[in-house]
Design a protein around this motif. Structure first.
Motif, PDB file in Angstrom:
ATOM      1  N   LEU A  99      31.425  50.007  50.844  1.00 46.99           N
ATOM      2  CA  LEU A  99      32.559  49.282  50.281  1.00 46.99           C
ATOM      3  C   LEU A  99      33.609  50.288  49.850  1.00 46.99           C
ATOM      4  CD1 LEU A  99      34.021  46.781  49.033  1.00 46.99           C
ATOM      5  CD2 LEU A  99      32.692  47.215  46.944  1.00 46.99           C
ATOM      6  N   VAL A 100      34.855  50.050  50.244  1.00 46.72           N
ATOM      7  CA  VAL A 100      35.969  50.900  49.824  1.00 46.72           C
ATOM      8  C   VAL A 100      36.904  50.053  48.962  1.00 46.72           C
ATOM      9  CG1 VAL A 100      37.909  52.337  50.526  1.00 46.72           C
ATOM     10  CG2 VAL A 100      35.798  52.320  51.896  1.00 46.72           C
ATOM     11  N   GLY A 101      37.120  50.495  47.739  1.00 50.53           N
ATOM     12  CA  GLY A 101      38.054  49.821  46.849  1.00 50.53           C
ATOM     13  C   GLY A 101      39.448  50.380  47.036  1.00 50.53           C
ATOM     14  N   ALA A 102      40.295  49.603  47.703  1.00 52.06           N
ATOM     15  CA  ALA A 102      41.716  49.933  47.838  1.00 52.06           C
ATOM     16  C   ALA A 102      42.502  48.834  47.134  1.00 52.06           C
ATOM     17  CB  ALA A 102      42.105  50.041  49.310  1.00 52.06           C
ATOM     18  N   ASP A 103      41.972  48.411  45.989  1.00 56.98           N
ATOM     19  CA  ASP A 103      42.458  47.209  45.311  1.00 56.98           C
ATOM     20  C   ASP A 103      43.297  47.508  44.074  1.00 56.98           C
ATOM     21  OD1 ASP A 103      40.109  48.239  44.243  1.00 56.98           O
ATOM     22  OD2 ASP A 103      39.264  46.306  43.701  1.00 56.98           O
ATOM     23  N   GLY A 104      43.996  48.639  44.078  1.00 64.61           N
ATOM     24  CA  GLY A 104      45.016  48.891  43.080  1.00 64.61           C
ATOM     25  C   GLY A 104      44.530  49.449  41.758  1.00 64.61           C
ATOM     26  N   GLY A 105      45.477  49.653  40.856  1.00 65.96           N
ATOM     27  CA  GLY A 105      45.190  50.307  39.589  1.00 65.96           C
ATOM     28  C   GLY A 105      44.238  49.529  38.698  1.00 65.96           C
ATOM     29  N   ARG A 106      44.187  48.196  38.853  1.00 64.86           N
ATOM     30  CA  ARG A 106      43.261  47.372  38.064  1.00 64.86           C
ATOM     31  C   ARG A 106      41.990  47.077  38.859  1.00 64.86           C
ATOM     32  NH1 ARG A 106      48.439  45.297  36.921  1.00 64.86           N
ATOM     33  NH2 ARG A 106      49.002  45.424  34.716  1.00 64.86           N
ATOM     34  N   SER A 107      41.619  47.965  39.717  1.00 63.74           N
ATOM     35  CA  SER A 107      40.549  47.805  40.698  1.00 63.74           C
ATOM     36  C   SER A 107      39.284  47.150  40.147  1.00 63.74           C
ATOM     37  CB  SER A 107      40.188  49.179  41.273  1.00 63.74           C
ATOM     38  OG  SER A 107      39.023  49.109  42.058  1.00 63.74           O
ATOM     39  N   LEU A 108      38.942  45.998  40.702  1.00 61.18           N
ATOM     40  CA  LEU A 108      37.667  45.367  40.385  1.00 61.18           C
ATOM     41  C   LEU A 108      36.509  46.232  40.852  1.00 61.18           C
ATOM     42  CD1 LEU A 108      35.974  42.811  39.543  1.00 61.18           C
ATOM     43  CD2 LEU A 108      36.187  42.090  41.940  1.00 61.18           C
ATOM     44  N   VAL A 109      36.675  46.862  42.008  1.00 63.83           N
ATOM     45  CA  VAL A 109      35.610  47.704  42.548  1.00 63.83           C
ATOM     46  C   VAL A 109      35.300  48.845  41.590  1.00 63.83           C
ATOM     47  CG1 VAL A 109      34.969  49.248  44.443  1.00 63.83           C
ATOM     48  CG2 VAL A 109      36.174  47.104  44.937  1.00 63.83           C
ATOM     49  N   ARG A 110      36.335  49.521  41.111  1.00 62.86           N
ATOM     50  CA  ARG A 110      36.119  50.648  40.194  1.00 62.86           C
ATOM     51  C   ARG A 110      35.494  50.177  38.886  1.00 62.86           C
ATOM     52  NH1 ARG A 110      41.152  51.849  38.982  1.00 62.86           N
ATOM     53  NH2 ARG A 110      40.961  50.783  36.982  1.00 62.86           N
ATOM     54  N   LYS A 111      36.012  49.105  38.326  1.00 61.47           N
ATOM     55  CA  LYS A 111      35.515  48.626  37.034  1.00 61.47           C
ATOM     56  C   LYS A 111      34.060  48.161  37.141  1.00 61.47           C
ATOM     57  CE  LYS A 111      40.072  47.165  35.346  1.00 61.47           C
ATOM     58  NZ  LYS A 111      40.913  46.000  34.990  1.00 61.47           N
ATOM     59  N   THR A 112      33.750  47.400  38.200  1.00 63.14           N
ATOM     60  CA  THR A 112      32.396  46.872  38.337  1.00 63.14           C
ATOM     61  C   THR A 112      31.395  47.988  38.599  1.00 63.14           C
ATOM     62  OG1 THR A 112      33.345  44.845  39.254  1.00 63.14           O
ATOM     63  CG2 THR A 112      30.991  45.170  39.559  1.00 63.14           C
ATOM     64  N   THR A 113      31.820  49.014  39.305  1.00 58.97           N
ATOM     65  CA  THR A 113      30.935  50.140  39.597  1.00 58.97           C
ATOM     66  C   THR A 113      30.722  51.018  38.370  1.00 58.97           C
ATOM     67  OG1 THR A 113      31.798  50.090  41.858  1.00 58.97           O
ATOM     68  CG2 THR A 113      30.544  52.025  41.241  1.00 58.97           C
ATOM     69  N   GLY A 114      31.596  50.888  37.370  1.00 61.37           N
ATOM     70  CA  GLY A 114      31.440  51.658  36.137  1.00 61.37           C
ATOM     71  C   GLY A 114      32.027  53.048  36.209  1.00 61.37           C
ATOM     72  N   ILE A 115      32.995  53.260  37.099  1.00 59.63           N
ATOM     73  CA  ILE A 115      33.652  54.561  37.211  1.00 59.63           C
ATOM     74  C   ILE A 115      34.774  54.633  36.176  1.00 59.63           C
ATOM     75  CG2 ILE A 115      34.997  56.076  38.715  1.00 59.63           C
ATOM     76  CD1 ILE A 115      33.544  54.816  41.097  1.00 59.63           C
TER      77      ILE A 115
END
Length: 505
Positions: free
Chosen positions: A155-171
Motif C-alpha cells: 500500500l502506498v499512501g499518496a493521500d496528502g498531508g492529513r494522510s489516513l495511511v500515515r495516521k493509521t500506520t502510526g508513523i
C-alpha cells in the motif's frame, strides 16, 4: 463485503500517486489507484514545476507533451528566493528548470498516461481503513456503489498531508507550524492598474511586480498565469483567524493592511473554478519514516511545507520516480537486499533540505527591520557567482547526491543531458524506465555486463568529449557507476554496482 486482490494499491490520485502508478505500469505491474474524489480535481493549486523533475519528465518522454514545446528543456535564467531575485545567467552549469503548467492540467495528462498504460484507476473510491498482516495488507474501500475489501501486497499512501495511511500506520509526523495567515484568490483587477509588464501600478504604493513581494508588514503575490485571470495573495504574520469561508472582501482588507492603500479587488470574471482559500499557519512536517513494512508514504503524506518557491511537485514527483522501480524490483523478486529501504535513505535527506529552505524563505518574508537588514545582506551575497551556483543547486534539488557506493564525480547525480554518437539524447534511452549501461567507445563495459542484459539495456555507442568512458544509469536517471578508464578494477566496481542495484548476474 466482496474481496479483491491487488499487488499494489495507491491511495490518492494526485500528481504523485498517478506518477508512481505510471512508473509501476512501465514494469508490467498494474496498480489499483483509489481516490475519494469523483474525478480529477479542478481546484487551482500549483501553477508549475521547478527543478530537476523537469529533466526527469523529459527522460520519460513527457516534457514535450506537458510543455507544448519542441526540443529538450532549457534552464531558466533566474528564479526568486523569498521574493529576492536570483540571476543564473552566466552560470557554467545551471541545474534550475521551470515549466508553467496548472495542477489540474498536470493531473489530466498523468491520468491519461496512467489509463493508456493499463492502470486500474478508481475515482470515487475512498480508502476507509487498513490492517497490516504478515504477508499482505487488508484494505477497506468505500464507494457510492458498494463497500469492498482489497487484499494487497503493498500500500502506498499518496493521500496528502492529513494522510489516513500515515495516521493509521502510526508513523509520526513531527515538525512546526508557522504563525501566519495566507490568503490567495483569482480576482478581477481594473485594467488601468496593469503596468503592461506583468505587474501592477498601485496609486499611493507604487509598483507591485510579478511574483512575490515583501513589504514591512508581510508579503504579497501577484501573478497572471492565464490571460484575464490574475491570482492575488497576501501573507501576514499573526494568530489564526476564524475558520469561515474566505471572501474576496477579506482578501481586499488584508491587502490594504499590507499596502497601506486600497486595492480594488473584485470577484473574478469568467467560468471557474476559481482559487479562493485561506491557510491558517504553514505546516512544515516530515514523516519519521517513509516505509513501515508493506506500507510506504509518498508526496505530502511524507512531507509538507510552505508553497513558497514552488518546490512541492519537484520533491513529490521525484519521490515517485525513485520509489517506482525499486518497488517493482521487490515485487518481481529480483531486488537485492535493502533496495527498497534506499527509498527512505535517499529521499528523506532531500525532503529535509526542501523544508530547510522553505522555512528560511518564510522567515525572510516576515516583518521587522532585522529581517529587512538580513535581506539586504543576502541581496549582496546573491550577486556572487559561487553563491548563485549554490542557490541554483539548492532550489533545483541537485545539491544532494545519493550514496551509490561509487566515487566517480558523476555517480549519485542525475545523468547530464548528453547526446550520443547516433544523435539520440541519453534522455531518450530512459523512456521505458529501464536501467542503461552506456559503453562509450567500445571500452568493453557492455561485454562485462552481459550477465545483466535481461535487466539492463546495454548500449554500445560513441560520444565526442564524453564525461566518462562508461556509465551505469538507474531507471530514475541517476548514475550508479561511471569510470574514466575501463580496467580490471573498474570491471569489479561495475559488477558490484550492477549487483547492488539490479541483483545477481
Amino acid at each position: 463485503m466482496t474481496d479483491e486482490s491487488a499487488v499494489v494499491v495507491i491511495s490518492g490520485a494526485g500528481p504523485n500517486g498517478l506518477m508512481l502508478a505510471c512508473e509501476l505500469a512501465l514494469t508490467g505491474i498494474r496498480p489499483v489507484v483509489v481516490d475519494r474524489l469523483p474525478g480529477p480535481s479542478l481546484e487551482p493549486k500549483a501553477n508549475g514545476l521547478v527543478g530537476q523533475v523537469i529533466r526527469m519528465l523529459d527522460q520519460r518522454g513527457l516534457y514535450q507533451t506537458f510543455s507544448g514545446e519542441e526540443g529538450p528543456p532549457q534552464p531558466t535564467p533566474g528564479w526568486m528566493f523569498a521574493a529576492m531575485p536570483l540571476s543564473f545567467l552566466g552560470l557554467t552549469d545551471n541545474p534550475m528548470y521551470a515549466l508553467r503548467i496548472s495542477q489540474p492540467r498536470l493531473v489530466r495528462l498523468l491520468e491519461k498516461r496512467a489509463r493508456d498504460l493499463g492502470v486500474d484507476l478508481r475515482w470515487g473510491h475512498e480508502l476507509a481503513g487498513l490492517r497490516p498482516e504478515p504477508e499482505c495488507i487488508a484494505l477497506s474501500v468505500s464507494s457510492p456503489e458498494r463497500d469492498y475489501r482489497i487484499v494487497a501486497n503493498y500500500l502506498v499512501g499518496a493521500d496528502g498531508g492529513r494522510s489516513l495511511v500515515r495516521k493509521t500506520t502510526g508513523i509520526g509526523f513531527p515538525g512546526s507550524t508557522s504563525p501566519t495567515v495566507a490568503r490567495i484568490a483569482h480576482v478581477h483587477i481594473p485594467e488601468h492598474l496593469r503596468d503592461g509588464y506583468g505587474g501592477l501600478e498601485i496609486p499611493g504604493f507604487g509598483r507591485l511586480g510579478f511574483g512575490h513581494t515583501r513589504v514591512d508588514r508581510g508579503g504579497l503575490i501577484y501573478a497572471e498565469f492565464e490571460p484575464g485571470r490574475p491570482m492575488f495573495g497576501t501573507f501576514e504574520v499573526g494568530p489564526p483567524v476564524e475558520d469561515t469561508a474566505m471572501t474576496v472582501t477579506e482578501l481586499r482588507q488584508s491587502a490594504r493592511r499590507l499596502l497601506g492603500v486600497d486595492l480594488p479587488l473584485e470577484e473574478p470574471k469568467g467560468a471557474g473554478p476559481h482559487a479562493l482559500r485561506r491557510i491558517n499557519g504553514w505546516n512544515t512536517r516530515q514523516a519519521e519514516r517513509y516505509r513501515d513494512g508493506r506500507v510506504l508514504l509518498l508526496g505530502d503524506a511524507a512531507h509538507v511545507h510552505s508553497a513558497i518557491g514552488g518546490p512541492g511537485l519537484n520533491l513529490g514527483l521525484q519521490d515517485a520516480m525513485n520509489l517506482g522501480w525499486k518497488l517493482a524490483a521487490e515485487i518481481h523478486g529480483w531486488a537485492p537486499p535493502g533496495l527498497l529501504d534506499t527509498y527512505q535513505s535517499e529521499r528523506y535527506p532531500v525532503g529535509k533540505r526542501v523544508m530547510m529552505h522553505s522555512l528560511a524563505q518564510t522567515a525572510l518574508m516576515s516583518p521587522g527591520p532585522e529581517v529587512g537588514a538580513l535581506r539586504e545582506l543576502l541581496g549582496e551575497l546573491f550577486t556572487m557567482p559561487m553563491v548563485l551556483q549554490h542557490m541554483a543547486e539548492l532550489l533545483a534539488g541537485s545539491d544532494v547526491g545519493y550514496d551509490v557506493g561509487d566515487d566517480h564525480p558523476l555517480s549519485g547525480r542525475l545523468v547530464p543531458d548528453l547526446t550520443i554518437g547516433d544523435g539520440r539524447r541519453v534522455a531518450e534511452l530512459l523512456h521505458e524506465g529501464h536501467p542503461v549501461l552506456l559503453d562509450l567507445g567500445g571500452c568493453g563495459a557492455a561485454d562485462a555486463a552481459r550477465g545483466w542484459a535481461h535487466r539492463v539495456d546495454l548500449v554500445r555507442t560513441s560520444m565526442a568529449a564524453a564525461p566518462a568512458v562508461a556509465m551505469l544509469i538507474r531507471p530514475d536517471g541517476y548514475v550508479a557507476w561511471a569510470t574514466d578508464t575501463f580496467d580490471s578494477s573498474a570491471e569489479q566496481r561495475l559488477h558490484a554496482a550492477l549487483t547492488r542495484w539490479f541483483g545477481g548476474a
